[in-house]
Design a protein around this motif. Structure first.
Motif, PDB file in Angstrom:
ATOM      1  N   ALA A  62      58.069  -9.178 -29.509  1.00 34.44           N
ATOM      2  CA  ALA A  62      59.283  -8.364 -29.447  1.00 34.44           C
ATOM      3  C   ALA A  62      60.073  -8.497 -30.743  1.00 34.44           C
ATOM      4  CB  ALA A  62      60.137  -8.790 -28.257  1.00 34.44           C
ATOM      5  N   GLU A  94      55.109   1.547 -29.900  1.00 35.85           N
ATOM      6  CA  GLU A  94      56.355   0.792 -29.994  1.00 35.85           C
ATOM      7  C   GLU A  94      57.128   1.178 -31.259  1.00 35.85           C
ATOM      8  OE1 GLU A  94      57.700  -1.075 -27.840  1.00 35.85           O
ATOM      9  OE2 GLU A  94      56.062  -1.288 -26.397  1.00 35.85           O
ATOM     10  N   TYR A 104      58.336  -6.455 -33.422  1.00 36.86           N
ATOM     11  CA  TYR A 104      58.543  -5.021 -33.328  1.00 36.86           C
ATOM     12  C   TYR A 104      59.827  -4.579 -34.027  1.00 36.86           C
ATOM     13  CZ  TYR A 104      54.704  -4.321 -30.042  1.00 36.86           C
ATOM     14  OH  TYR A 104      53.467  -4.238 -29.470  1.00 36.86           O
ATOM     15  N   GLN A 153      55.088 -12.746 -25.929  1.00 36.60           N
ATOM     16  CA  GLN A 153      55.877 -11.528 -25.792  1.00 36.60           C
ATOM     17  C   GLN A 153      57.182 -11.622 -26.568  1.00 36.60           C
ATOM     18  OE1 GLN A 153      56.342 -10.851 -21.589  1.00 36.60           O
ATOM     19  NE2 GLN A 153      54.196 -10.279 -21.276  1.00 36.60           N
ATOM     20  N   ARG A 154      57.780 -12.814 -26.560  1.00 34.01           N
ATOM     21  CA  ARG A 154      59.027 -13.009 -27.299  1.00 34.01           C
ATOM     22  C   ARG A 154      58.816 -12.798 -28.789  1.00 34.01           C
ATOM     23  NH1 ARG A 154      61.574 -16.485 -30.352  1.00 34.01           N
ATOM     24  NH2 ARG A 154      59.814 -17.935 -30.360  1.00 34.01           N
TER      25      ARG A 154
END
Length: 221
Positions: free
Chosen positions: A111, A192, A114, A107-108
């Motif tokens: 992120a 996103e 993104y 997830q890091r």
């Protein structure tokens, strides 16, 4: 003999080890070596040390050791059962922790990706490539473009991601069940992207161009 049988029977009762003349003497049992299925020689002391080294905790003592009386193999077996149970629980918790750490790291990184439009374009391209490997003969680019467009519109309409996913992907009978995870993944990138204030067409347009699919880029505008 009668005393031995009586003590053996009393050993099964709570507090029996405290009865005069029937105290269970298991001194030295912890160092008694037993051959395991793998051919190794292990003792209760070894089990305790191994558990302590791997978990940092002390191995809990079995509740019914006195039922073994003077049987050293039984004594070891009781400890080994406790060792196996608590070690399995520890390993399971460690496995869950590792999965959680890996997910947080994923997830890091995601992120961070993104925040970079080039990275997101690459992620969508990889997703589309996986899907095209399954079926290259259909106009799949239309499906993915439609999913991205719908995701972007849903975001602008304040529809939650979960609601969109359930309505537009997971329960959509027009999408091959095999494709749904790929469609969902691509749509999420576009969601996103829209959330970050970037035109979603810049994302999927790059992916279509990279795959050199017919009609994909033309349909974007």
């Amino acid at each position: 003999m009668k005393r031995l049988l009586a003590c053996a029977a009393l050993a099964l009762l709570p507090g029996a080890a405290l009865i005069s003349g029937c105290a269970v003497d298991q001194t030295g049992f912890s160092s008694y070596k037993v051959e395991t299925k793998s051919g190794e020689q292990w003792s209760v002391d070894d089990l305790k040390a191994d558990y302590r080294n791997k978990t940092g905790n002390e191995l809990p003592e079995p509740e019914d050791l006195r039922s073994c009386w003077s049987d050293k193999s039984c004594y070891y077996r009781k400890w080994q059962e406790v060792y196996s149970r608590f070690k399995e629980e520890y390993d399971h918790k460690e496995h869950i922790n590792e999965l959680q750490k890996a997910e947080k790291e994923r997830q890091r990184k995601e992120a961070q990706c993104y925040k970079n439009i080039s990275c997101r374009k690459a992620m969508v391209t990889q997703t589309l490539e996986k899907a095209y490997e399954y079926n290259k003969d259909t106009n799949d680019e239309i499906l993915f473009r439609a999913a991205c467009k719908s995701a972007a519109q849903a975001y602008r309409s304040n529809v939650s991601w979960t609601q969109f996913l359930n309505r537009a992907v997971w329960t959509n009978r027009n999408i091959d069940p095999y494709y749904r995870s790929y469609v969902a993944e691509s749509a999420r990138y576009c969601w996103e992207t829209e959330k970050a204030g970037i035109d979603w067409r810049n994302i999927i347009g790059n992916a279509c161009d990279s795959l050199n699919t017919k009609g994909c880029s033309v349909l974007l505008y």
